[in-house]
Scaffold this motif. Structure first.
Motif, PDB file in Angstrom:
ATOM      1  N   LEU A  17      16.670 -44.083  38.597  1.00 41.76           N
ATOM      2  CA  LEU A  17      16.361 -44.196  37.175  1.00 41.76           C
ATOM      3  C   LEU A  17      17.501 -44.832  36.388  1.00 41.76           C
ATOM      4  CD1 LEU A  17      14.639 -40.746  36.497  1.00 41.76           C
ATOM      5  CD2 LEU A  17      13.526 -42.970  36.744  1.00 41.76           C
ATOM      6  N   SER A  18      18.735 -44.510  36.760  1.00 45.32           N
ATOM      7  CA  SER A  18      19.888 -45.025  36.004  1.00 45.32           C
ATOM      8  C   SER A  18      20.875 -45.808  36.860  1.00 45.32           C
ATOM      9  CB  SER A  18      20.631 -43.869  35.321  1.00 45.32           C
ATOM     10  OG  SER A  18      21.063 -42.921  36.288  1.00 45.32           O
ATOM     11  N   ALA A  19      20.697 -45.811  38.191  1.00 42.37           N
ATOM     12  CA  ALA A  19      21.619 -46.545  39.066  1.00 42.37           C
ATOM     13  C   ALA A  19      21.586 -48.026  38.728  1.00 42.37           C
ATOM     14  CB  ALA A  19      21.243 -46.326  40.522  1.00 42.37           C
ATOM     15  N   GLY A  20      22.752 -48.646  38.760  1.00 46.46           N
ATOM     16  CA  GLY A  20      22.841 -50.070  38.448  1.00 46.46           C
ATOM     17  C   GLY A  20      22.924 -50.375  36.970  1.00 46.46           C
ATOM     18  N   ARG A  21      22.783 -49.356  36.126  1.00 46.96           N
ATOM     19  CA  ARG A  21      22.905 -49.573  34.675  1.00 46.96           C
ATOM     20  C   ARG A  21      24.385 -49.582  34.302  1.00 46.96           C
ATOM     21  NH1 ARG A  21      17.849 -48.860  31.892  1.00 46.96           N
ATOM     22  NH2 ARG A  21      16.264 -48.853  33.539  1.00 46.96           N
ATOM     23  N   VAL A  22      24.885 -50.730  33.905  1.00 44.59           N
ATOM     24  CA  VAL A  22      26.298 -50.857  33.523  1.00 44.59           C
ATOM     25  C   VAL A  22      26.574 -49.957  32.319  1.00 44.59           C
ATOM     26  CG1 VAL A  22      28.071 -52.443  32.664  1.00 44.59           C
ATOM     27  CG2 VAL A  22      26.442 -53.198  34.414  1.00 44.59           C
ATOM     28  N   PRO A  23      27.649 -49.168  32.359  1.00 42.65           N
ATOM     29  CA  PRO A  23      27.947 -48.274  31.227  1.00 42.65           C
ATOM     30  C   PRO A  23      28.094 -49.038  29.913  1.00 42.65           C
ATOM     31  CG  PRO A  23      29.310 -47.719  33.123  1.00 42.65           C
ATOM     32  CD  PRO A  23      28.617 -49.002  33.458  1.00 42.65           C
ATOM     33  N   THR A  24      27.352 -48.610  28.916  1.00 42.46           N
ATOM     34  CA  THR A  24      27.331 -49.265  27.613  1.00 42.46           C
ATOM     35  C   THR A  24      28.019 -48.384  26.576  1.00 42.46           C
ATOM     36  OG1 THR A  24      25.208 -50.288  28.171  1.00 42.46           O
ATOM     37  CG2 THR A  24      25.842 -50.258  25.841  1.00 42.46           C
ATOM     38  N   PRO A  25      28.975 -48.900  25.826  1.00 42.17           N
ATOM     39  CA  PRO A  25      29.624 -48.083  24.794  1.00 42.17           C
ATOM     40  C   PRO A  25      28.627 -47.671  23.710  1.00 42.17           C
ATOM     41  CG  PRO A  25      30.933 -50.032  25.286  1.00 42.17           C
ATOM     42  CD  PRO A  25      29.603 -50.231  25.947  1.00 42.17           C
ATOM     43  N   LEU A  26      28.588 -46.403  23.415  1.00 48.80           N
ATOM     44  CA  LEU A  26      27.767 -45.889  22.319  1.00 48.80           C
ATOM     45  C   LEU A  26      28.621 -45.894  21.057  1.00 48.80           C
ATOM     46  CD1 LEU A  26      25.147 -44.438  21.338  1.00 48.80           C
ATOM     47  CD2 LEU A  26      26.278 -42.287  21.926  1.00 48.80           C
ATOM     48  N   PRO A  27      28.152 -46.510  19.984  1.00 47.81           N
ATOM     49  CA  PRO A  27      28.949 -46.490  18.745  1.00 47.81           C
ATOM     50  C   PRO A  27      29.310 -45.065  18.335  1.00 47.81           C
ATOM     51  CG  PRO A  27      27.115 -48.031  18.549  1.00 47.81           C
ATOM     52  CD  PRO A  27      26.903 -47.280  19.838  1.00 47.81           C
ATOM     53  N   ALA A  28      30.522 -44.900  17.865  1.00 47.50           N
ATOM     54  CA  ALA A  28      30.975 -43.580  17.455  1.00 47.50           C
ATOM     55  C   ALA A  28      30.121 -43.055  16.314  1.00 47.50           C
ATOM     56  CB  ALA A  28      32.438 -43.629  17.035  1.00 47.50           C
ATOM     57  N   PRO A  29      29.814 -41.749  16.326  1.00 46.72           N
ATOM     58  CA  PRO A  29      28.994 -41.183  15.249  1.00 46.72           C
ATOM     59  C   PRO A  29      29.780 -41.026  13.957  1.00 46.72           C
ATOM     60  CG  PRO A  29      29.713 -39.453  16.730  1.00 46.72           C
ATOM     61  CD  PRO A  29      30.171 -40.749  17.342  1.00 46.72           C
ATOM     62  N   ALA A  30      29.070 -40.772  12.885  1.00 46.37           N
ATOM     63  CA  ALA A  30      29.723 -40.565  11.584  1.00 46.37           C
ATOM     64  C   ALA A  30      30.542 -39.285  11.575  1.00 46.37           C
ATOM     65  CB  ALA A  30      28.672 -40.525  10.475  1.00 46.37           C
ATOM     66  N   GLN A  31      30.179 -38.355  12.445  1.00 48.26           N
ATOM     67  CA  GLN A  31      30.903 -37.086  12.515  1.00 48.26           C
ATOM     68  C   GLN A  31      30.962 -36.632  13.962  1.00 48.26           C
ATOM     69  OE1 GLN A  31      29.224 -32.992  11.342  1.00 48.26           O
ATOM     70  NE2 GLN A  31      30.424 -33.545   9.519  1.00 48.26           N
ATOM     71  N   VAL A  32      32.137 -36.251  14.426  1.00 42.71           N
ATOM     72  CA  VAL A  32      32.273 -35.680  15.766  1.00 42.71           C
ATOM     73  C   VAL A  32      32.614 -34.200  15.636  1.00 42.71           C
ATOM     74  CG1 VAL A  32      32.916 -37.816  16.941  1.00 42.71           C
ATOM     75  CG2 VAL A  32      34.709 -36.383  15.925  1.00 42.71           C
ATOM     76  N   VAL A  33      32.100 -33.425  16.581  1.00 39.91           N
ATOM     77  CA  VAL A  33      32.364 -31.984  16.630  1.00 39.91           C
ATOM     78  C   VAL A  33      33.053 -31.713  17.965  1.00 39.91           C
ATOM     79  CG1 VAL A  33      31.382 -29.680  16.571  1.00 39.91           C
ATOM     80  CG2 VAL A  33      30.348 -31.518  15.214  1.00 39.91           C
ATOM     81  N   ILE A  34      34.344 -31.462  17.919  1.00 37.99           N
ATOM     82  CA  ILE A  34      35.149 -31.372  19.134  1.00 37.99           C
ATOM     83  C   ILE A  34      35.484 -29.908  19.424  1.00 37.99           C
ATOM     84  CG2 ILE A  34      37.276 -32.113  20.255  1.00 37.99           C
ATOM     85  CD1 ILE A  34      37.220 -34.600  18.509  1.00 37.99           C
ATOM     86  N   PRO A  35      34.843 -29.315  20.458  1.00 36.87           N
ATOM     87  CA  PRO A  35      35.095 -27.911  20.778  1.00 36.87           C
ATOM     88  C   PRO A  35      36.519 -27.693  21.284  1.00 36.87           C
ATOM     89  CG  PRO A  35      33.043 -28.682  21.771  1.00 36.87           C
ATOM     90  CD  PRO A  35      33.798 -29.894  21.304  1.00 36.87           C
ATOM     91  N   MET A  36      37.070 -26.541  20.996  1.00 32.56           N
ATOM     92  CA  MET A  36      38.380 -26.162  21.498  1.00 32.56           C
ATOM     93  C   MET A  36      38.297 -25.585  22.910  1.00 32.56           C
ATOM     94  SD  MET A  36      40.672 -26.942  19.146  1.00 32.56           S
ATOM     95  CE  MET A  36      39.697 -28.462  19.073  1.00 32.56           C
ATOM     96  N   ALA A  37      37.082 -25.440  23.439  1.00 33.30           N
ATOM     97  CA  ALA A  37      36.871 -24.976  24.816  1.00 33.30           C
ATOM     98  C   ALA A  37      36.210 -26.103  25.592  1.00 33.30           C
ATOM     99  CB  ALA A  37      36.001 -23.721  24.835  1.00 33.30           C
ATOM    100  N   GLN A  38      37.010 -26.836  26.371  1.00 34.67           N
ATOM    101  CA  GLN A  38      36.475 -27.935  27.184  1.00 34.67           C
ATOM    102  C   GLN A  38      36.989 -27.879  28.608  1.00 34.67           C
ATOM    103  OE1 GLN A  38      36.062 -31.889  25.545  1.00 34.67           O
ATOM    104  NE2 GLN A  38      36.760 -31.197  23.537  1.00 34.67           N
ATOM    105  N   HIS A  39      37.549 -26.754  29.008  1.00 30.16           N
ATOM    106  CA  HIS A  39      38.119 -26.639  30.341  1.00 30.16           C
ATOM    107  C   HIS A  39      38.101 -25.182  30.775  1.00 30.16           C
ATOM    108  CE1 HIS A  39      41.391 -26.162  27.348  1.00 30.16           C
ATOM    109  NE2 HIS A  39      41.716 -25.135  28.117  1.00 30.16           N
ATOM    110  N   ILE A  40      38.241 -24.971  32.073  1.00 29.67           N
ATOM    111  CA  ILE A  40      38.408 -23.614  32.594  1.00 29.67           C
ATOM    112  C   ILE A  40      39.756 -23.086  32.110  1.00 29.67           C
ATOM    113  CG2 ILE A  40      38.811 -22.274  34.696  1.00 29.67           C
ATOM    114  CD1 ILE A  40      36.807 -24.079  36.103  1.00 29.67           C
ATOM    115  N   GLY A  41      39.766 -21.893  31.542  1.00 30.80           N
ATOM    116  CA  GLY A  41      41.013 -21.319  31.066  1.00 30.80           C
ATOM    117  C   GLY A  41      40.927 -20.901  29.613  1.00 30.80           C
ATOM    118  N   ALA A  42      42.070 -20.869  28.954  1.00 29.02           N
ATOM    119  CA  ALA A  42      42.158 -20.372  27.584  1.00 29.02           C
ATOM    120  C   ALA A  42      41.618 -21.395  26.587  1.00 29.02           C
ATOM    121  CB  ALA A  42      43.605 -20.039  27.241  1.00 29.02           C
ATOM    122  N   VAL A  43      40.980 -20.889  25.529  1.00 27.04           N
ATOM    123  CA  VAL A  43      40.503 -21.741  24.443  1.00 27.04           C
ATOM    124  C   VAL A  43      41.710 -22.256  23.656  1.00 27.04           C
ATOM    125  CG1 VAL A  43      39.123 -21.802  22.332  1.00 27.04           C
ATOM    126  CG2 VAL A  43      38.337 -20.471  24.301  1.00 27.04           C
TER     127      VAL A  43
END
Length: 436
Positions: A17-43
């Protein structure tokens, strides 16, 4: 030495379904929500507050212990620091940034003028400051894994198996930037000084394999091992056994058998950090499934809401049933598409109503398929039963904590028992009991 791990299954890969599809940059949104928990371990603790102006790549969260920084994926103004929906289904403290669309770069990290002169310690420091974690979905801090392997590892493994059905993010990365992956892997070689370095890849990725073969002369110390396609070959312990014949004991780490495993996207991130001074602010995400109108691979800013990623792929079909962060075997179903892309988001899978395999009354027919399929040689049915009974002693005796939650058991179960869901709950109970 090549070997074969125990158990495993052959789910329908659906990667076409997606193999061979060259990665296309998605325009940045007007607002990003960046969680402080993105890894195993402490927030992470937020380092900014509402009203602050931030640059792209600026560190906006960090903390002590098992923790790595998170960075702003756009430049702009901090609108809020508050709990927001997270891919885990919980609400997690997040930094909300209003994008000014200038992408003003931060100067906290910069390309190293002479990467060849870096010591192992300096490389690991850069890895941490760039916020690099396991990009295949595990999200374990890479600097910690590297440090704990120094002096113990004779075999360094790059994981390009990407055995999860539907997902092609790593495949797309190798097809377009294989050299960056191998350069990052070479940096990890300098940190760990292994006797052998091998990149393991399944044979269902012919274009990526061809790209890697073309680069063999430039990277003679890196072996490319093509493995037969089999799930969950990309799981750390199973890949180690497939490539070396060594088995990691229950409760032990790969370093205990002289191995270290890093995902290929992680290796590429190491290259980006050292050679270009870039922390993790974006990643390749596969948006796929029968429930999405235009399956594709997108380069997405960290903090972009799932809803906008889905919309960029043409939107959901009318018969949508479920949206999953990740793949069908180990992914997490989403109840709120306001959740945002994080470092470990390999894909967004959209399934239709006709793929709904749930039943009203799941029943065990005692076929033992779950036992035969389990790559960890566990007894999923009994773990299921003892979790329901709340018998922690039996769960310990049957090594519930060794479950890697790969989903092989549930995939084969003709009675449709929610085996992984219950075993995951069992592991949670055991962790809570040991913390008391």
């Amino acid at each position: 030495m090549r070997s074969k791990f125990f158990g495993g299954v052959h789910p329908d890969p659906r990667k076409e379904l997606s193999a061979g599809r060259v990665p296309t940059p998605l325009p940045a949104p007007a607002q990003v929500v960046i969680p402080m928990a993105q890894h195993i371990g402490a927030v992470c603790t937020p380092l900014v507050q509402p009203g602050d102006t931030v640059a792209m790549g600026q560190k906006i969260g960090d903390g002590p212990g098992l923790c790595v920084p998170v960075h702003a994926s756009v430049s702009g103004r901090v609108a809020a620091v508050e709990p927001r929906p997270h891919v885990t289904g919980r609400e997690v403290l997040s930094v909300v940034i209003e994008n000014d669309f200038q992408d003003t770069p931060s100067r906290e990290l910069s390309p190293h003028p002479n990467p060849d002169a870096l010591t192992a310690e300096e490389i690991v420091t850069i890895i941490r400051e760039a916020g690099i974690v396991g990009m295949g979905g595990a999200t374990f801090p890479t600097d910690v894994k590297a440090n704990t392997g120094i002096g113990k590892v004779d075999t360094l493994i790059a994981n390009a198996c990407e055995c999860e059905p539907y997902i092609t993010a790593d495949d797309a990365l190798l097809c377009t930037h294989a050299a960056n992956v191998l350069r990052g892997l070479s940096l990890m070689r300098r940190v760990l000084e292994p006797e052998r370095t091998v990149l393991g890849i399944e044979d269902n990725k012919p274009e990526a394999i061809a790209k890697l073969r073309q680069l063999q002369e430039e990277f003679p110390d890196i072996e490319v091992a093509v493995l037969p396609t089999r799930y969950p070959q990309g799981a750390e312990k199973q890949l180690i056994q497939a490539l070396t014949g060594r088995q990691v004991p229950g409760g032990a780490l790969p370093a205990s058998v002289g191995c270290a495993v890093f995902n290929v996207a992680t290796c590429a991130s190491v290259y980006e950090a050292v050679y270009k001074g870039r922390p993790i602010t974006r990643r390749i995400v596969t948006v796929t499934g029968e429930g999405i109108r235009t399956p594709m691979n997108l380069i997405v800013r960290i903090g972009t809401p799932f809803s906008q990623v889905v919309e960029a792929a043409g939107g959901l079909t009318e018969d949508i049933w479920k949206v999953i962060s990740g793949g069908p075997m180990m992914g997490v179903a989403q109840r709120d598409l306001r959740a945002s892309v994080i470092k470990g988001t390999t894909g967004i899978l959209c399934l239709t109503a006709r793929q709904n395999g749930e039943v009203a009354h799941p029943t065990c027919i005692r076929c033992a398929k779950c036992v035969a399929a389990c790559p960890m040689k566990l007894q999923p049915l009994y773990l299921y039963r003892f979790e329901a009974a709340g018998d922690l002693d039996q769960l310990r005796r049957l090594h519930a904590m060794d479950c890697i939650e790969c989903g092989c058991c549930a995939h084969l179960c003709p009675g449709k028992l929610p085996l992984v869901e219950k075993i995951r709950a069992a592991k949670k109970r055991l962790k809570e009991a040991s913390a008391q």
